[in-house]
Design a protein around this motif. Structure first.
Motif, PDB file in Angstrom:
ATOM      1  N   GLY A 100       0.353   2.264  -5.453  1.00 41.25           N
ATOM      2  CA  GLY A 100      -0.611   1.562  -4.624  1.00 41.25           C
ATOM      3  C   GLY A 100      -0.699   0.097  -5.001  1.00 41.25           C
TER       4      GLY A 100
ATOM      5  N   TYR B 161      -5.586   0.871  -4.153  1.00 39.26           N
ATOM      6  CA  TYR B 161      -5.564   1.376  -2.786  1.00 39.26           C
ATOM      7  C   TYR B 161      -4.140   1.774  -2.461  1.00 39.26           C
ATOM      8  CZ  TYR B 161      -9.979  -1.172  -2.547  1.00 39.26           C
ATOM      9  OH  TYR B 161     -11.239  -1.638  -2.782  1.00 39.26           O
ATOM     10  N   ARG B 162      -3.990   2.923  -1.771  1.00 38.27           N
ATOM     11  CA  ARG B 162      -2.653   3.357  -1.366  1.00 38.27           C
ATOM     12  C   ARG B 162      -2.744   4.181  -0.101  1.00 38.27           C
ATOM     13  NH1 ARG B 162      -1.380   8.651  -3.232  1.00 38.27           N
ATOM     14  NH2 ARG B 162      -3.079   9.456  -4.515  1.00 38.27           N
TER      15      ARG B 162
ATOM     16  N   SER C 232      -8.604   5.295  -2.040  1.00 36.32           N
ATOM     17  CA  SER C 232      -9.049   4.351  -3.046  1.00 36.32           C
ATOM     18  C   SER C 232      -9.344   5.138  -4.320  1.00 36.32           C
ATOM     19  CB  SER C 232     -10.309   3.639  -2.564  1.00 36.32           C
ATOM     20  OG  SER C 232     -10.883   2.899  -3.608  1.00 36.32           O
TER      21      SER C 232
ATOM     22  N   LEU D  41      -8.590  -3.729   5.167  1.00 39.11           N
ATOM     23  CA  LEU D  41      -8.310  -2.342   4.808  1.00 39.11           C
ATOM     24  C   LEU D  41      -9.175  -1.382   5.619  1.00 39.11           C
ATOM     25  CD1 LEU D  41      -8.018  -2.621   0.924  1.00 39.11           C
ATOM     26  CD2 LEU D  41      -6.169  -2.445   2.586  1.00 39.11           C
TER      27      LEU D  41
ATOM     28  N   LEU E  18      -6.041   5.911   4.077  1.00 44.11           N
ATOM     29  CA  LEU E  18      -6.119   5.008   2.934  1.00 44.11           C
ATOM     30  C   LEU E  18      -6.946   5.665   1.840  1.00 44.11           C
ATOM     31  CD1 LEU E  18      -5.467   2.070   1.953  1.00 44.11           C
ATOM     32  CD2 LEU E  18      -7.754   1.492   2.749  1.00 44.11           C
TER      33      LEU E  18
ATOM     34  N   LEU F 104       0.810  -1.209   0.000  1.00 38.00           N
ATOM     35  CA  LEU F 104       0.000   0.000   0.000  1.00 38.00           C
ATOM     36  C   LEU F 104       0.848   1.265   0.000  1.00 38.00           C
ATOM     37  CD1 LEU F 104      -2.794  -0.969   2.553  1.00 38.00           C
ATOM     38  CD2 LEU F 104      -3.001  -0.807   0.072  1.00 38.00           C
TER      39      LEU F 104
END
Length: 111
Positions: A57, A102-103, A92, A78, A90, A52
């Motif tokens: 991501g 996601y990152r 998205s 998550l 986080l 992540l």
């Protein structure tokens, strides 16, 4: 007098035998040698967080392959662990290719 005490004593206290301890035998071969060069294995949490933190991501499929979890388990991780328990921000996003990524952004989410 001793017989008198034994007769009046509860039967359980007299009849209880002593427990024998079993001797455990092992050889030095059974014990792993201590080495200072042992690397602690990464947990699945560490693996997911590393993916992540990448600039691009990670996709859901990437996280599923890395952990072996079901898709609903990855999404729950998550949401529950990364966002709520760890308090990380986080993000998205859906890219031009139509794949959701996601990152992690920053260190902690703003309160």
């Amino acid at each position: 007098m001793e017989l008198e005490r034994l007769r009046t004593a509860p039967a359980q206290a007299i009849a209880t035998p002593r427990k024998r301890l079993r001797k455990l035998s092992f050889t030095p071969v059974d014990v792993a040698p201590k080495s200072k060069n042992l690397k602690v294995a990464d947990t699945k949490t560490d693996t997911v967080l590393k993916k992540l933190r990448l600039a691009r991501g990670a996709t859901l499929a990437t996280l599923i392959d890395a952990t072996g979890w079901q898709p609903h388990s990855v999404r729950g991780f998550l949401s529950g662990t990364v966002k709520k328990k760890l308090g990380l921000c986080l993000v998205s996003e859906v890219g031009k290719d139509g794949v959701r990524r996601y990152r992690l952004v920053g260190k902690a989410k703003a309160d």
